[in-house]
Design an enzyme around this catalytic site. Structure first.
Site, short mmCIF file in Angstrom:
data_model
loop_
_atom_site.label_atom_id
_atom_site.label_comp_id
_atom_site.label_asym_id
_atom_site.label_seq_id
_atom_site.Cartn_x
_atom_site.Cartn_y
_atom_site.Cartn_z
N TYR A 50 -11.75 -33.50 60.42
CA TYR A 50 -10.62 -34.08 59.66
C TYR A 50 -11.18 -34.93 58.55
O TYR A 50 -12.02 -35.79 58.78
CB TYR A 50 -9.72 -34.92 60.56
CG TYR A 50 -8.32 -34.37 60.54
CD1 TYR A 50 -7.58 -34.41 59.36
CD2 TYR A 50 -7.77 -33.75 61.64
CE1 TYR A 50 -6.31 -33.86 59.31
CE2 TYR A 50 -6.50 -33.19 61.59
CZ TYR A 50 -5.78 -33.26 60.41
OH TYR A 50 -4.54 -32.70 60.36
N ASP A 196 -2.27 -20.56 34.66
CA ASP A 196 -2.47 -20.12 36.04
C ASP A 196 -3.34 -18.86 35.97
O ASP A 196 -2.86 -17.78 35.67
CB ASP A 196 -1.10 -19.82 36.67
CG ASP A 196 -1.22 -19.28 38.09
OD1 ASP A 196 -2.34 -18.97 38.53
OD2 ASP A 196 -0.18 -19.16 38.76
N THR A 222 -6.46 -19.15 42.10
CA THR A 222 -6.85 -18.85 43.47
C THR A 222 -8.37 -18.68 43.43
O THR A 222 -8.96 -18.56 42.35
CB THR A 222 -6.26 -17.51 43.97
OG1 THR A 222 -6.74 -16.47 43.11
CG2 THR A 222 -4.75 -17.53 43.95
N ARG A 231 -10.03 -17.19 50.72
CA ARG A 231 -8.62 -17.37 50.39
C ARG A 231 -8.35 -18.85 50.14
O ARG A 231 -8.55 -19.68 51.04
CB ARG A 231 -7.79 -16.88 51.59
CG ARG A 231 -6.32 -16.73 51.39
CD ARG A 231 -5.79 -15.67 52.34
NE ARG A 231 -6.39 -14.40 51.98
CZ ARG A 231 -5.93 -13.62 51.00
NH1 ARG A 231 -4.85 -13.96 50.33
NH2 ARG A 231 -6.53 -12.50 50.70
C1 LIG Z 1 -1.79 -14.82 43.51
C2 LIG Z 1 -1.14 -15.75 42.56
C3 LIG Z 1 -0.70 -17.03 42.95
C4 LIG Z 1 -0.62 -17.48 44.38
O1 LIG Z 1 -1.70 -17.45 45.15
P1 LIG Z 1 -1.56 -17.58 46.76
O2 LIG Z 1 -2.94 -17.97 47.15
O3 LIG Z 1 -1.11 -16.26 47.25
O4 LIG Z 1 -0.58 -18.66 47.05
C5 LIG Z 1 -0.21 -17.87 41.98
N1 LIG Z 1 -0.14 -17.50 40.70
C6 LIG Z 1 -0.53 -16.27 40.28
C7 LIG Z 1 -0.42 -15.93 38.83
C8 LIG Z 1 -1.03 -15.36 41.20
O5 LIG Z 1 -1.38 -14.15 40.77
#
Ligand SMILES: *Cc1c(COP(=O)(O)O)cnc(C)c1O
Length: 418
Positions: A50, A196, A222, A231
């Site tokens: 933790y 993103d 990610t 992940r």
């Molecule tokens: C895959 C993805 C996410 C989310 O990722 P997770 O790990 O599945 O929550 C967010 N934004 C974009 C553009 C993605 O392609």
């Protein structure tokens, strides 16, 4: 006790999944195969600890080693992306986005993001996602004709909406994103700019896609898609908040939003695996890998075009190919199933301004990150695209039987070392 002896059911299910991954080909654009080193770190005893807080600022004792691991992950992430600050704790890409919204916005603030039908992610304001429920999202799409981002149009919408934040980056856009143009638009309306890069992170670090820095204030990603790590999620940002003169510590705002804002204890085993992946991504062989990912996508695109299957936007600049299969079937779900039957794993996807429902849309999305990790070059990609085209155009039993054999051969030749 070893899993094999303690829990035979889960053990044998994992063995089945290993077999499935070995014998089929993943063309899901958001999937990849991690290295054994990443798997080892993620499967380590670090899961026992933790460590709420951040390096040297923890709530519990016993975090000396964890501090070193997280600090190393942060250092590597910053170097890799050329970022001033990194937070490696988000449990996933969705959590990373949620944390940024919490850091920069108040409930009901206006945000401009890409429409879900044009490649946006659920966390970009979908009505069923927390982003769409807590914030007022407005959308821009792609041009109806070219299916490309139209920056003049985006600017028009931004001037009208006056958002506090503009989100760029997508989950199904096969083309390059011009972060500089987004910056100009954000500056015109006094908005933050967030990219993103969940999908293209691996291409960005390898120089196969423009880096969102220095143009963006915040970048989320990610770690498990083209970046080929465990992940998880990642936030990178500038140190200083350009828009908040009273409280200009942007890095602190982001960190506070992740913990205690939306998360509790970090996943230290995953953070260690992220650090391993960041080290891998810095190596010249990763640059070569990312280059091949793009080359492979282009090679496949050319075959689909020759075969008369329409590509959204007419091609690809990255690892994604979005096929419009509406001409060949009433159901992309059926095509997805047909392909699965022969060992080609894909996902059905909406295409821009899709007339069908998201449950059975007009598109099939393909991606080359995973097969490139297995060692596919253009030659195999050409063959694979021909086989996919055959199944799409003539999904007879005989075709499927023949293609299934060929896929198995390819999968055996390009082995996974698990
Ligand atoms: C895959 C993805 C996410 C989310 O990722 P997770 O790990 O599945 O929550 C967010 N934004 C974009 C553009 C993605 O392609």
């Amino acid at each position: 006790m070893k899993l094999k002896n303690q829990d035979k059911k889960i053990y044998s299910l994992i063995q089945k999944e290993i077999k499935r991954q070995k014998e089929t080909l993943s063309l899901i654009a958001s999937e990849n195969y991690v290295s054994e080193a990443v798997l080892e770190a993620q499967g380590s005893c670090l899961t026992n600890k933790y460590s709420e807080g951040y390096p040297k600022k923890r709530y519990y004792a016993g975090n000396e080693v964890i501090d070193n691991i997280e600090s190393l992950a942060i250092k590597r992430a910053k170097e890799l992306f050329g970022a001033e600050h990194a937070n490696v704790q988000p449990h996933s890409g969705s959590q990373a986005n949620e944390a940024v919204y919490l850091a920069l916005l108040n409930p009901k603030d206006k945000v401009l993001g890409i429409d879900l039908f044009c490649g946006g992610h659920l966390t970009h304001g979908s009505s069923v996602n927390i982003s769409g429920k807590f914030y007022k999202f407005y959308t821009y799409g792609v041009d109806k004709k070219t299916e490309l981002l139209n920056y003049k149009e985006i600017e028009k919408i931004a001037l009208k909406v006056k958002p506090k934040l503009i989100v760029c980056g997508t989950t199904a856009y096969p083309r390059a994103i011009d972060f500089k143009k987004f910056r100009v638009i954000a500056d015109k309306v006094g908005a933050y700019l967030m990219a993103d890069i969940a999908h293209i992170a691996g291409l960005v670090v390898a120089g196969e896609h423009e880096n969102p820095f220095p143009h963006c204030d915040v970048v989320t990603s990610t770690t498990h898609k083209t970046l080929r790590g465990p992940r998880g999620g990642l936030i990178l940002c500038k140190k200083t908040d350009r828009l908040d003169k009273k409280n200009p510590d942007l890095a602190k705002k982001i960190d506070t939003a992740v913990f205690p804002g939306i998360q509790g204890g970090p996943l230290d085993h995953v953070i260690a695996a992220k650090a391993v992946a960041f080290l891998e991504a810095k190596k010249p062989v990763f640059k070569k890998y990312a280059k091949q990912v793009v080359k492979n996508a282009k090679a496949m695109s050319e075959i689909f075009q020759k075969e008369g299957i329409r590509l959204v936007s007419g091609g690809t600049d990255n690892h994604i190919i979005l096929l419009d299969v509406s001409e060949f079937s009433d159901s992309s779900k059926k095509i997805q199933n047909d392909l699965e039957e022969v060992g080609i794993i894909t996902n059905r996807n909406t295409i821009p301004y899709d007339k069908r429902s998201p449950f059975d849309p007009s598109g099939i999305r393909l991606g080359t990150p995973a097969i490139t990790t297995r060692g596919f070059k253009e030659k195999e990609c050409v063959l694979l695209a021909k086989l996919i085209s055959e199944v799409i155009k003539n999904p007879s039993k005989a075709t499927k039987q023949k293609v299934k054999k060929e896929i198995k051969k390819l999968a055996c030749k390009f082995k996974l070392n698990y």
